[in-house]
Design an enzyme around this catalytic site. Structure first.
Site: not given
Ligand code: NAD
Length: 460
Positions: A70, A115-117
């Site tokens: 995201v 962001a982040k995954g």
């Protein structure tokens, strides 16, 4: 995105809009429009990338593993944020964490977006070669959106330097001849990581507490003349005494906080309790932190859980049940384990007047309100635990310059940056009776909103 995040963004923006010096050129209707645009931009991610990774396991079975990246906002620089490997990770959680990254970078003036995954697996159920394939596939599936100038992932829960090294290797193979050291941070030192990255978060967390007490001490006469402010009364009651400290979580973050406190002047504070996923250890004359760190190092990160193991390691402590730490009668409570540790069911049993968030979201928003009403000083995650993100920025710079700094230099840069942020945040804290979390969110949102406006992104 979660209601909690949207609510805090709207509330902070509303408070900012009441101040005429915020976006002063916008008046009346334009101001209302700008408010709606900003809430909408900041509370929705720019992109949600999803894939089901196709993985062939060691036994020949083929599985599909849901995975996300995201990208919340990149107005301040390339997207940046960890990749979480966990069986319950989901889009909403990843989205909220991506938003927190955008705000954290803005607050600390780090030129990154958020962001982040996430990869929906329990990493302990896969062997090393399967984990390697999962990392490689993640980079292949998201190769178009990742890169040193686009989006720079880092480790998070369930991932570490090992996974970042593998992922950077995969990025390098997909992009031959391109600069690659800046594509991932949190790498091993041997593979272009930064010295000091491991300690950065814990050091920063402890610094935010110590610096708050120091600023208060220095400006006490001026501060005490200000109007009644519940948080100031709390600090006044604790500033001159030897503070007792309890630390929840004894991993990467918690054990470094414990060492930092331990190496400080003992007249100022004493670490009387630590806990991990199994146990709380308590000693009212102060725990031997060095021995506990050594013990944990020798026992896969775990603290001793029996009288025998304490005796063998020459550590004096009383063994209590795991969650007993949270309700101890101490002056400062550091939360460095997991999210949602203080909630409506236990908030009324919490005695610590000062709480520092080393973990992300360790206090639910309902419990946070109760603590605030009681005058409890909470140093929030967005301020306290940014050390890792800040040193990731220095790792990115070092990789791009291929010039590496000494550990001493990294810590100096880290603490200089945190000092700069803390100075501006604490100044406002003493002048206004707002909780620290609100002040931090307002500062971060002010920076983001002003940049969005200056770059013509608000169509008002
Ligand atoms: P870690 O895995 O190294 O350590 C976690 C510690 O918490 C372990 O000691 C574990 O036993 C303990 N723990 C787990 N459940 C517990 C429970 N119910 N009660 C008490 N202790 C419990 O993780 P870490 O890197 O130290 O991170 C801690 C927290 O800080 C995580 O929530 C992480 O997301 C957050 N965080 C970490 C960093 C970083 O740079 N490492 C940066 C920002 C935020």
């Amino acid at each position: 995105m979660g209601n909690k995040t949207v609510a805090i963004i709207s509330e902070s923006l509303r408070a900012l809009m009441e101040n005429e010096t915020f976006l002063p050129l916008l008046q009346d209707e334009q101001r209302d429009k700008a408010f709606s645009s900003l809430v909408s931009i900041l509370s929705t991610p720019n992109h949600v990338h999803k894939s089901n990774l196709r993985i062939k396991l060691g036994n020949g079975e083929v599985v599909r593993i849901p995975s996300f990246r995201v990208q919340h906002n990149n107005i301040l620089g390339p997207y940046k944020g960890g990749i979480r490997f966990h069986e319950t990770v989901n889009e909403e959680e990843v989205s909220n964490l991506a938003t927190l990254m955008t705000l954290k970078a803005a607050l600390h003036d780090v030129p990154f977006g958020g962001a982040k995954g996430g990869v929906v697996i329990d990493p302990r159920s896969f062997d090393i070669s399967e984990l390697y394939i999962i990392c490689k596939k993640y980079v292949q599936y998201f190769s178009q959106i990742i890169g040193p100038e686009k989006d720079i992932p880092a480790p998070d829960v369930g991932t570490s330097a090992r996974e970042m090294d593998w992922m950077m290797g995969a990025y390098k193979s997909i992009n031959p001849g391109k600069e690659y050291l800046g594509s991932f941070t949190g790498k091993s030192i041997e593979n272009g990581g930064s010295l000091g990255r491991r300690e950065a978060t814990g050091k920063g967390v402890y610094f935010t507490y110590r610096f708050l007490m120091d600023v208060f001490k220095k400006q006490r006469d001026r501060i005490m003349e200000l109007e009644h402010h519940p948080f100031i009364q709390t600090l006044e009651r604790h500033v001159d005494k030897q503070a007792t400290i309890a630390i929840q979580g004894f991993g990467n973050v918690g054990s470094v906080i414990a060492l930092e406190a331990h190496y400080q002047n003992n007249e100022d504070q004493l670490v009387v309790a630590v806990s991990d996923k199994n146990v709380t250890l308590f000693h009212n004359e102060g725990l031997d932190i060095e021995r506990l760190v050594q013990y944990a190092r020798d026992h896969e990160g775990d603290l001793p859980t029996t009288e025998k193991s304490l005796n063998d390691a020459h550590i004096e402590a009383t063994i209590l049940e795991r969650d007993a730490l949270l309700t101890l009668d101490v002056d400062v409570l550091f939360l460095a384990a997991l999210e949602n540790q203080i909630h409506l069911d236990n908030v009324h049993d919490i005695h610590a007047p000062i709480i520092v968030e080393g973990a992300n979201n360790p206090i639910t928003s309902e419990a946070d309100e109760v603590l605030s009403d009681q005058g409890v000083v909470v140093i929030p995650d967005i301020l306290a635990n940014a050390g890792g993100a800040i040193v990731s920025y220095y790792e990115w710079i070092q990789g791009r310059e291929t010039q590496f700094y000494s550990e001493e230099e990294v810590f100096r840069l880290l603490l200089d940056k945190m000092k700069q942020t803390c100075n501006s945040v604490y100044e406002s804290y003493f002048d206004f009776a707002f909780p620290l979390r609100k002040i931090c969110y307002m500062r971060a949102i002010m920076k983001l909103s002003t940049t969005l406006y200056r770059q013509g992104k608000l169509y008002s």
